[in-house]
Design an enzyme around this catalytic site. Structure first.
Site, short mmCIF file in Angstrom:
data_model
loop_
_atom_site.label_atom_id
_atom_site.label_comp_id
_atom_site.label_asym_id
_atom_site.label_seq_id
_atom_site.Cartn_x
_atom_site.Cartn_y
_atom_site.Cartn_z
N HIS A 199 -11.85 2.03 2.56
CA HIS A 199 -11.21 2.73 1.45
C HIS A 199 -12.13 3.12 0.31
O HIS A 199 -11.68 3.31 -0.81
CB HIS A 199 -10.06 1.88 0.90
CG HIS A 199 -8.85 1.90 1.78
ND1 HIS A 199 -7.62 1.45 1.39
CD2 HIS A 199 -8.69 2.35 3.05
CE1 HIS A 199 -6.76 1.60 2.37
NE2 HIS A 199 -7.38 2.14 3.40
N ASP A 212 -10.22 3.84 9.72
CA ASP A 212 -9.58 2.83 10.55
C ASP A 212 -10.11 2.73 11.98
O ASP A 212 -9.34 2.58 12.92
CB ASP A 212 -8.07 3.11 10.59
CG ASP A 212 -7.46 3.07 9.20
OD1 ASP A 212 -7.34 1.97 8.65
OD2 ASP A 212 -7.14 4.15 8.66
N ASP A 251 -12.31 9.05 8.68
CA ASP A 251 -11.36 8.03 9.12
C ASP A 251 -11.72 6.68 8.54
O ASP A 251 -12.89 6.30 8.49
CB ASP A 251 -11.36 7.94 10.65
CG ASP A 251 -10.38 6.87 11.13
OD1 ASP A 251 -9.22 6.92 10.70
OD2 ASP A 251 -10.79 5.99 11.89
N ASP A 296 -9.89 -3.04 1.39
CA ASP A 296 -9.95 -2.47 2.74
C ASP A 296 -11.33 -1.83 2.91
O ASP A 296 -11.73 -0.97 2.12
CB ASP A 296 -8.83 -1.43 2.90
CG ASP A 296 -8.75 -0.86 4.31
OD1 ASP A 296 -9.81 -0.44 4.83
OD2 ASP A 296 -7.65 -0.81 4.89
N LYS A 335 -6.99 2.60 -2.60
CA LYS A 335 -7.62 3.50 -1.64
C LYS A 335 -8.25 4.67 -2.38
O LYS A 335 -7.77 5.08 -3.43
CB LYS A 335 -6.55 3.99 -0.66
CG LYS A 335 -7.09 4.79 0.51
CD LYS A 335 -6.00 5.05 1.54
CE LYS A 335 -6.58 5.81 2.73
NZ LYS A 335 -5.62 6.01 3.81
N GLU A 355 -2.98 -2.92 -2.60
CA GLU A 355 -4.13 -2.36 -1.87
C GLU A 355 -4.51 -0.96 -2.36
O GLU A 355 -3.77 0.01 -2.18
CB GLU A 355 -3.80 -2.29 -0.37
CG GLU A 355 -4.94 -1.69 0.45
CD GLU A 355 -4.64 -1.60 1.95
OE1 GLU A 355 -3.49 -1.88 2.35
OE2 GLU A 355 -5.55 -1.25 2.70
N ASP A 407 -7.41 -4.26 9.92
CA ASP A 407 -6.65 -3.02 9.76
C ASP A 407 -7.39 -1.86 10.41
O ASP A 407 -8.31 -1.29 9.83
CB ASP A 407 -6.43 -2.74 8.26
CG ASP A 407 -5.58 -1.48 8.06
OD1 ASP A 407 -5.01 -0.98 9.04
OD2 ASP A 407 -5.49 -1.00 6.90
N HIS A 444 -8.78 -6.18 4.26
CA HIS A 444 -8.39 -5.39 5.42
C HIS A 444 -9.71 -5.01 6.07
O HIS A 444 -10.37 -4.05 5.65
CB HIS A 444 -7.60 -4.15 5.02
CG HIS A 444 -6.12 -4.39 5.05
ND1 HIS A 444 -5.20 -3.40 4.84
CD2 HIS A 444 -5.42 -5.52 5.30
CE1 HIS A 444 -3.98 -3.92 4.95
NE2 HIS A 444 -4.08 -5.20 5.22
N TRP A 487 0.87 -1.18 0.00
CA TRP A 487 0.00 0.00 0.00
C TRP A 487 0.90 1.23 0.00
O TRP A 487 1.84 1.31 0.80
CB TRP A 487 -0.93 0.05 1.22
CG TRP A 487 -1.61 1.39 1.27
CD1 TRP A 487 -2.62 1.81 0.46
CD2 TRP A 487 -1.27 2.50 2.11
NE1 TRP A 487 -2.93 3.12 0.73
CE2 TRP A 487 -2.13 3.56 1.74
CE3 TRP A 487 -0.34 2.70 3.12
CZ2 TRP A 487 -2.07 4.81 2.36
CZ3 TRP A 487 -0.27 3.94 3.75
CH2 TRP A 487 -1.14 4.98 3.36
C1 RNT Z 1 -3.89 2.75 4.69
C2 RNT Z 1 -4.00 1.29 4.40
C3 RNT Z 1 -2.90 0.43 4.93
C4 RNT Z 1 -2.47 0.82 6.33
C5 RNT Z 1 -1.45 -0.10 6.94
C6 RNT Z 1 -0.82 0.48 8.14
O1 RNT Z 1 -5.00 3.44 4.38
O2 RNT Z 1 -5.23 0.82 4.85
O3 RNT Z 1 -3.28 -0.89 4.87
O4 RNT Z 1 -3.54 0.96 7.19
O5 RNT Z 1 -0.56 -0.48 5.99
ZN ZN Z 2 -5.55 -1.28 4.78
#
Ligand code: RNT
Ligand code: ZN
Length: 423
Positions: free
Chosen positions: A267, A301, A299, A264, A233, A231, A331, A291, A190
């Site tokens: 994302h 995460d 956010d 993810d 985003k 990955e 994640d 993820h 990523w």
């Molecule tokens: C970032 C990605 C990635 C990170 C990690 C720390 O938006 O989701 O996967 O969260 O690599």
């Molecule tokens: Zn991620």
């Protein structure tokens, strides 16, 4: 006391078993299947994505861990100790996903291009000892050479070369992890590259990224030990207008190069969900990585909870018979609550969602759908939500020797008082 609690759990389970049986569901089979699912815990929840490099750089790359709850892991031994605590609280055998910045270099400064498997030897030994599989991530952020916000798509060939080399050494490390542990290591790429404001040229950096990736993945590695993953985003903090490695970009790249794609959950656009993407991308890809995360406004995460979308993700994995083709990783990073608890909440929620999915009378629902009886389909989906899933979950945890119900919280609080509070 313990004995009577255990027998109450067993009694509740017997009733639940009958209830599920009346829907044509075999609870024993569901628990057996769940016990075989490995969730890859992300090491970076334990120290707010800090890592152990000696650098003043701080966390960059458009991601942020907010909060200052005490007790974060300051070194690999502390992180391992915290992780051992989490694994004890989970039913089943799981994995760990490491990032390159978690290398152990004996106090020496080792730049990202110089990293070698030996810098992860202690992690690998520990994983072997704990019977955990390892996954890996190259770290394209929190580094002076990523200050402009660009790495593999940087306009400067020298900077791109640096990050290409980093990508290459990380694949070697991942491959060693896979070889030593006898289970393929998924190494995920990523990168943060993107523009805060409207770019004139989206084309050049995307072409550059494609070339950089080709250079990283040029050497073929044995899939018995190592699997490559990319990955995408939508946006990050400071890359709101354009992310070079977008969903379309990496979907195209993964399909064209027959490699894994990481979805993810945080994302995408706020109403866009990865549960709908799983079957779409698996039509063209052999395997994917998830993820599992939770987006809240800006956010991406937040700690994973048993949300509708988490249930939907798990349902897709089970209904599509995808459990062997999907690597489940977590994640998220929350520094505002006890970090060991954050991991545990997220991982247990993931496992609960999978159990709910495994307890679904899918053939019956499929039959309604086939007959276009959408009334019955919706009615049953709603009725199933109040079946005694909790009794099966508790019994599963009991049998697997994991904490039952909120008991895990007492253990974490005790660990906090004994260990975390003293850091
Ligand atoms: C970032 C990605 C990635 C990170 C990690 C720390 O938006 O989701 O996967 O969260 O690599
Ligand atoms: Zn991620």
């Amino acid at each position: 006391m313990k004995k009577s609690t255990d027998s109450r759990i067993a009694q509740c389970y017997q009733i639940a078993r009958e209830v599920y049986a009346s829907h044509g569901v075999d609870t024993e089979a569901a628990m057996r299947r769940l016990a075989k699912v490995a969730v890859s815990l992300h090491c970076w929840q334990g120290d707010d994505v800090g890592g152990f490099e000696k650098s003043e750089e701080g966390l960059t790359g458009g991601i942020q861990a907010t909060g200052n709850y005490p007790g974060k892991a300051r070194n690999a031994d502390e992180l391992r100790s915290d992780l051992e605590m989490v694994y004890r609280l989970l039913p089943g055998k799981h994995r760990l996903s490491l990032h390159a910045i978690y290398a152990e270099t004996n106090g020496k400064r080792v730049d990202r291009t110089e990293l070698k498997p030996e810098h992860f030897a202690r992690w690998i030994d520990w994983a072997k000892d704990q019977k955990l599989g390892l996954d890996f991530n190259s770290t394209f952020f929190s580094h002076p050479k990523s200050r402009s916000g660009f790495t593999l798509a940087h306009p400067d060939g020298g900077i791109r070369k640096f990050w290409i080399e980093h990508g290459i050494v990380c694949r070697k490390i991942g491959e060693q992890m896979g070889r030593r542990l006898g289970t393929p290591c998924v190494t995920n790429v990523w990168i943060p590259d993107g523009y805060k404001d409207l770019p004139i040229d989206r084309k050049t950096p995307r072409l550059a990224l494609r070339k950089s990736l080709d250079a990283i993945f040029a050497e073929k590695l044995d899939p018995r030990f190592h699997l490559d993953c990319v990955e995408p985003k939508l946006f990050g903090i400071g890359s709101e207008s354009c992310v070079i490695g977008s969903h379309e970009f990496y979907l195209g790249y993964a399909v064209a190069n027959k490699m894994m794609l990481c979805l993810d959950a945080g994302h995408y656009h706020p109403t866009e969900v990865i549960s709908d993407k799983i079957s779409a991308v698996l039509t063209f890809l052999d395997e994917i990585l998830l993820h599992v995360s939770r987006g809240v406004h800006w956010d991406s995460d937040h700690v994973v909870i048993l949300s509708d979308e988490l249930e939907a993700i798990a349902a897709e994995l089970v209904r599509g018979d995808y459990l062997d083709r999907v690597h489940i990783g977590l994640d998220f990073f929350d520094a505002s609550i006890n970090r060991v608890a954050a991991w545990t909440i997220g991982a247990r929620s993931m496992l609960k969602a999978l159990l709910i999915a495994l307890l679904e009378p899918t053939p019956r629902l499929r039959e309604y759908e086939r007959k276009e009886d959408y009334t019955a389909r919706l009615a049953m989906i709603e009725e199933l939500k109040t079946l005694p899933f909790g009794a099966v979950w508790d019994y599963h945890c009991l049998k697997q020797g994991a904490a039952v119900g909120p008991k895990w919280l007492e253990e974490v609080k005790d660990y906090e008082a004994r260990v975390l509070a003293k850091r």
